[in-house]
Design a protein around this motif. Structure first.
Motif, PDB file in Angstrom:
ATOM      1  N   LEU A   1       0.826  -1.191   0.000  1.00 23.01           N
ATOM      2  CA  LEU A   1       0.000   0.000   0.000  1.00 23.01           C
ATOM      3  C   LEU A   1       0.863   1.243   0.000  1.00 23.01           C
ATOM      4  CD1 LEU A   1      -2.551  -1.209   2.659  1.00 23.01           C
ATOM      5  CD2 LEU A   1      -3.043  -0.830   0.249  1.00 23.01           C
TER       6      LEU A   1
ATOM      7  N   TYR B   1      -5.349  -1.621   5.143  1.00 21.35           N
ATOM      8  CA  TYR B   1      -5.144  -0.180   5.206  1.00 21.35           C
ATOM      9  C   TYR B   1      -4.671   0.230   6.603  1.00 21.35           C
ATOM     10  CZ  TYR B   1      -7.810   0.652   0.849  1.00 21.35           C
ATOM     11  OH  TYR B   1      -8.261   0.685  -0.442  1.00 21.35           O
TER      12      TYR B   1
ATOM     13  N   ILE C   1      -6.450   6.208   2.329  1.00 21.11           N
ATOM     14  CA  ILE C   1      -7.123   5.057   1.720  1.00 21.11           C
ATOM     15  C   ILE C   1      -7.691   5.384   0.344  1.00 21.11           C
ATOM     16  CG2 ILE C   1      -7.668   4.092   3.974  1.00 21.11           C
ATOM     17  CD1 ILE C   1     -10.575   4.853   3.545  1.00 21.11           C
TER      18      ILE C   1
ATOM     19  N   ASN D   1      -3.960   2.815  -3.603  1.00 21.60           N
ATOM     20  CA  ASN D   1      -4.653   2.161  -2.495  1.00 21.60           C
ATOM     21  C   ASN D   1      -6.117   1.892  -2.840  1.00 21.60           C
ATOM     22  OD1 ASN D   1      -2.274   2.324  -1.117  1.00 21.60           O
ATOM     23  ND2 ASN D   1      -2.901   4.023   0.197  1.00 21.60           N
TER      24      ASN D   1
END
Length: 452
Positions: free
Chosen positions: A29, A60, A362, A367
């Motif tokens: 990520l 996340y 996020i 992502n």
């Protein structure tokens, strides 16, 4: 009282577990920033139970914590069944112990003018009472399609919608079964009926549907969506729904109008070709049963949220997804996009700045791409394509032509349930009530509700 504004959207009480398409680790990520300190700041993130979405959120969280060593994320979840999710979120909001809170997204047309005296419900109540932070000026909002900036109210935007699915209008189909009989995916209503007739002549049940849980409503509401939006650009959806709501409230439109009679006639024609025991089929098992019967049931009424579930149930099944062709013009048979998960920041959050950093994190392009792939969601970011999965070829080509799913007319909370429109489980062929009688009862109930 249930949130009436969602009654046109059949969504399973259990949130479907979809198979993630690949193993993702937190290290992949995109993360930035750092932190230090002996004591950690707690950020509370809450969402309803959906296996794939919850797992992706956990990834996340892990990556965000790695980028912010002084932060610890506490995650809260609950299923939507048996009122568990509303109970949890009410508890968190009352105790002021939540910083990032998932909500079912709301469209501007869900909010009746204050002059009507009709009180909004559910998420709309929280937005109208200003319990969420206005995200309008947040830079991350620019990543999203402005036509999908639902969660808007009086000039503010109170959530960022990261998940959307095709629910009303949703149909899966078996590619090999159509090919076997030299048939093509229908693009108009008449073509659809002709294809269903052709399958019936071959001894096949045309449509599989979880009638026990009311999934036939996807067909009814899908046709209504398409007739309402016929000839209109997708970007006008909210204004179309608002105008309809205004006309219902003023007595200028009602459930007995020609559009709804036309929709009921088209719905009844389609329902002639459902499997004989549809009323006993539950939503919980329907995707797997349909997937396992590769030589029957060419069509399956369901939302796109079950695509990965079908693929997991029968990995060898060659299937696709498209929109119910409810009108006579192929150009207007577009998918209705159902707003789903939107992230909000409660004004009661003690960590608002950190919560906004989390939303920025996020929703970064890389992502967010992992989110839509893991959940099977349609992308709401123009810079992130809808996942190209084995069953999403039609969606990938047509999702950008879709429009936000129809909101109901403004209906008082104490109105009879039928004021919101026909209850398909009570009407033919699932119930004994005729559609003319059902539409008349709905019209009378709506008129009575706004005259109280």
């Amino acid at each position: 009282m249930a949130d009436r504004s969602r009654s046109f959207t059949v969504r399973p009480l259990r949130m479907v577990a979809v198979a993630a398409t690949g193993t993702l680790v937190a290290a992949t990520l995109t993360a930035c920033g750092s932190g230090s300190g002996d004591s950690k700041t707690t950020l509370v993130v809450a969402q309803w139970t959906n296996a794939a979405a919850v797992e992706q959120t956990k990834k996340y969280n892990q990556a965000f914590e790695q980028a912010h060593p002084d932060v610890e994320i506490k995650m809260q979840t609950a299923p939507t069944a048996n009122n568990a999710w509303p109970t949890l979120q009410n508890s968190l909001l009352t105790s002021k112990r939540v910083d990032v809170l998932a909500q079912f997204a709301k469209s501007p047309s869900d909010f009746p003018p204050e002059s009507t005296g009709i009180k909004v419900q559910g998420t709309a109540t929280l937005i109208a009472s200003k319990q969420f932070v206005d995200l309008s000026d947040q830079p991350f909002m620019k990543r999203f399609d402005p036509n999908q900036h639902v969660m808007e109210y009086k000039g503010g935007t109170y959530g960022v919608m990261t998940s959307a699915y095709v629910n009303n209008t949703g149909l899966f189909y078996k590619k090999d079964l159509l090919d076997k009989y030299g048939l093509k995916v229908p693009t108009t209503f008449d073509e659809f009926i002709d294809v269903l007739k052709a399958f019936k002549s071959k001894g096949k049940s045309g449509i599989f549907v979880a009638g026990k849980d009311g999934y036939q409503n996807i067909v009814w509401a899908g046709i209504v969506n398409q007739l309402l939006m016929e000839g209109k650009p997708a970007g006008e959806a909210n204004s179309v729904y608002t105008k309809r709501a205004e006309q219902f409230y003023k007595g200028e439109q009602n459930w007995t109008d020609p559009l709804y009679k036309d929709a009921s006639d088209r719905y009844q024609q389609i329902m002639k070709y459902i499997e004989p025991n549809a009323s006993g089929v539950p939503a919980q098992t329907a995707p797997g049963v349909w997937a396992s019967n590769k030589d029957d049931f060419p069509f399956f009424v369901d939302g796109s949220y079950d695509g990965n579930t079908i693929a997991q149930a029968n990995p060898g099944l060659n299937f696709g997804f498209f929109a119910v062709p409810g009108t006579d013009d192929a150009a207007w048979n577009r998918p209705a996009i159902a707003p789903d998960l939107a992230w909000t920041v409660p004004v009661s959050s003690k960590q608002q700045k950190l919560a906004l950093e989390y939303l920025d994190f996020i929703t970064q392009k890389d992502n967010y791409a992992q989110w839509v792939k893991a959940t099977g969601s349609l992308s709401t970011q123009p810079g992130v394509p809808t996942p190209n999965l084995k069953w999403t070829d039609w969606l990938s080509q047509n999702a950008d032509k879709g429009y936000i799913n129809a909101s109901n007319p403004w209906t008082p909370a104490d109105a009879a349930e039928v004021a919101d429109g026909p209850q398909t489980q009570d009407n033919a062929p699932f119930g004994h009530k005729s559609w003319d009688k059902a539409l008349s009862e709905c019209a009378n109930a709506y008129t009575a509700s706004v005259k109280k």
